[in-house]
Design a protein around this motif. Structure first.
Motif, mmCIF file in Angstrom:
data_model
loop_
_atom_site.group_PDB
_atom_site.id
_atom_site.type_symbol
_atom_site.label_atom_id
_atom_site.label_comp_id
_atom_site.label_asym_id
_atom_site.label_seq_id
_atom_site.Cartn_x
_atom_site.Cartn_y
_atom_site.Cartn_z
ATOM 1 N N LYS A 32 0.919 -1.135 0.067
ATOM 2 C CA LYS A 32 -0.027 0.029 0.006
ATOM 3 C C LYS A 32 0.942 1.292 0.269
ATOM 4 O O LYS A 32 0.637 2.132 -0.588
ATOM 5 C CB LYS A 32 -0.959 -0.153 1.144
ATOM 6 C CG LYS A 32 -1.934 0.912 1.150
ATOM 7 C CD LYS A 32 -2.913 1.028 2.399
ATOM 8 C CE LYS A 32 -3.819 2.237 2.283
ATOM 9 N NZ LYS A 32 -3.268 3.576 2.489
ATOM 10 N N LYS A 33 2.042 1.272 0.823
ATOM 11 C CA LYS A 33 2.925 2.284 0.764
ATOM 12 C C LYS A 33 3.464 2.694 -0.580
ATOM 13 O O LYS A 33 3.649 3.831 -0.838
ATOM 14 C CB LYS A 33 3.872 2.214 1.969
ATOM 15 C CG LYS A 33 4.880 3.101 2.015
ATOM 16 C CD LYS A 33 5.905 2.857 3.022
ATOM 17 C CE LYS A 33 7.101 3.923 3.063
ATOM 18 N NZ LYS A 33 8.178 3.941 4.092
ATOM 19 N N HIS A 34 4.014 1.631 -0.932
ATOM 20 C CA HIS A 34 4.264 1.686 -2.555
ATOM 21 C C HIS A 34 3.523 2.196 -3.512
ATOM 22 O O HIS A 34 4.028 3.011 -4.469
ATOM 23 C CB HIS A 34 4.837 0.379 -3.007
ATOM 24 C CG HIS A 34 5.545 0.241 -4.208
ATOM 25 N ND1 HIS A 34 6.740 1.059 -4.673
ATOM 26 C CD2 HIS A 34 5.217 -0.559 -5.378
ATOM 27 C CE1 HIS A 34 6.937 0.780 -5.949
ATOM 28 N NE2 HIS A 34 6.332 0.101 -6.280
ATOM 29 N N ILE A 35 2.245 1.765 -3.487
ATOM 30 C CA ILE A 35 1.174 2.332 -4.360
ATOM 31 C C ILE A 35 1.014 3.643 -4.074
ATOM 32 O O ILE A 35 0.925 4.562 -5.172
ATOM 33 C CB ILE A 35 -0.274 1.687 -4.116
ATOM 34 C CG1 ILE A 35 -0.052 0.129 -4.436
ATOM 35 C CG2 ILE A 35 -1.214 2.424 -4.681
ATOM 36 C CD1 ILE A 35 -0.969 -0.963 -4.284
ATOM 37 N N ASP A 36 0.923 4.226 -2.939
ATOM 38 C CA ASP A 36 0.727 5.562 -2.576
ATOM 39 C C ASP A 36 2.107 6.578 -3.179
ATOM 40 O O ASP A 36 1.868 7.503 -3.415
ATOM 41 C CB ASP A 36 0.786 5.635 -1.027
ATOM 42 C CG ASP A 36 -0.721 5.201 -0.371
ATOM 43 O OD1 ASP A 36 -1.659 4.959 -1.239
ATOM 44 O OD2 ASP A 36 -0.611 4.962 1.030
ATOM 45 N N GLU A 37 3.104 5.977 -3.132
ATOM 46 C CA GLU A 37 4.353 6.578 -3.686
ATOM 47 C C GLU A 37 4.333 6.795 -4.787
ATOM 48 O O GLU A 37 4.634 7.813 -5.235
ATOM 49 C CB GLU A 37 5.607 5.707 -3.092
ATOM 50 C CG GLU A 37 6.221 5.907 -1.588
ATOM 51 C CD GLU A 37 7.187 4.954 -1.277
ATOM 52 O OE1 GLU A 37 7.733 5.046 -0.167
ATOM 53 O OE2 GLU A 37 7.512 4.047 -2.128
ATOM 54 N N GLY A 189 13.687 5.415 -3.043
ATOM 55 C CA GLY A 189 12.208 5.507 -3.723
ATOM 56 C C GLY A 189 12.230 6.397 -5.085
ATOM 57 O O GLY A 189 10.900 6.844 -5.561
ATOM 58 N N LYS A 190 13.159 6.872 -5.776
ATOM 59 C CA LYS A 190 13.342 7.486 -6.898
ATOM 60 C C LYS A 190 13.929 6.834 -7.886
ATOM 61 O O LYS A 190 14.878 5.984 -7.762
ATOM 62 C CB LYS A 190 14.054 8.784 -6.611
ATOM 63 C CG LYS A 190 13.184 9.746 -5.809
ATOM 64 C CD LYS A 190 13.904 11.156 -5.710
ATOM 65 C CE LYS A 190 12.925 12.287 -4.770
ATOM 66 N NZ LYS A 190 13.837 13.469 -4.815
ATOM 67 N N PHE A 191 13.393 6.732 -9.275
ATOM 68 C CA PHE A 191 13.960 5.972 -10.384
ATOM 69 C C PHE A 191 15.337 6.717 -10.685
ATOM 70 O O PHE A 191 15.532 7.966 -10.607
ATOM 71 C CB PHE A 191 12.797 5.992 -11.620
ATOM 72 C CG PHE A 191 11.687 5.426 -11.487
ATOM 73 C CD1 PHE A 191 11.566 4.094 -11.050
ATOM 74 C CD2 PHE A 191 10.424 6.025 -11.445
ATOM 75 C CE1 PHE A 191 10.224 3.317 -10.893
ATOM 76 C CE2 PHE A 191 9.305 5.342 -11.221
ATOM 77 C CZ PHE A 191 9.221 4.163 -10.974
#
Length: 225
Positions: A32-37, A189-191
């Protein structure tokens, strides 16, 4: 046709389907946290979890170089399981994706990029009992510098049998196929975009590795010339 090596034995595969599974983490709070990010950077939330994306098999490649249409694309290390004549094998792949197009359509962003896979595979039966402890890492090479991009263990993902049960329940059939089983969080958390991508699976029990390395070639934009 795809040629892979399993324990020194060459096997020819002719997959009829390519499936990319997303949001396959066991820890649903982390999912869920990943989806929110992703939503924060414009990537739409999935309609269901896990998501299964049905793509063209001609995207699968063992070439050492892939071509993309713009700089805003990047790889993601994923365990790949491949069914060949009723038997499952485990290898390594990269779900290379166009990140700009991903904000418009995740399916399209995956379809426009090749999917590099390793030529080395293990029998899934041989490693399934230690799936959770197999390590996966990836690196981006940016301006010649190798930067750690992802790190973790397969225990963070659904067991392959659980994932395959979901795939069967959703009606994707039982033909020979290639399945990408999900990816690890990105450090920071950034590409990151670079000229090459590298990844490995490591089995500490046998001290064996499966490695994947490929270069990224950006095509000339004729409309910008």
């Amino acid at each position: 046709m795809i040629n892979i090596n399993v324990g020194g034995r060459n096997i020819v595969a002719d997959p009829k389907r390519l499936l990319i599974a997303g949001y396959t983490g066991k820890d649903q709070e982390s999912v869920k946290k990943h989806i929110d990010e992703l939503k924060e950077i414009g990537v739409p939330a999935p309609q269901q979890v896990p998501m299964i994306y049905d793509l063209s098999t001609n995207l699968i490649t063992t070439n050492k170089t892939i071509s993309v249409i713009q700089e805003g694309s990047s790889g993601e290390a994923e365990v790949v399981i491949m069914k060949i004549e009723g038997k499952w094998y485990l290898g390594l792949g990269s779900d290379h994706t166009d990140r700009d197009l991903e904000t418009v359509s995740i399916q399209k962003s995956k379809q426009v990029c090749s999917k590099p896979i390793s030529t080395q595979f293990w029998s899934l039966d041989d490693v399934e009992d230690r799936w959770d402890d197999i390590e996966m890492r990836s690196w981006m090479i940016v301006d010649g510098v190798k930067k750690e991009y992802q790190t973790g263990k397969l225990g963070e993902f659904l067991n392959p049998k659980e994932l395959l049960n979901i795939i069967e329940e959703r009606g994707f059939g039982s033909e020979d196929m290639v399945v990408f089983c999900g990816t690890l969080p990105i450090k920071g958390g950034k590409f990151i975009y670079g000229e090459a991508f590298s990844a490995e699976l490591y089995d500490r029990v046998t001290d064996e590795k499966i490695q994947l390395n490929y270069q990224v070639h950006i095509l000339t934009d004729a409309e910008a010339v």
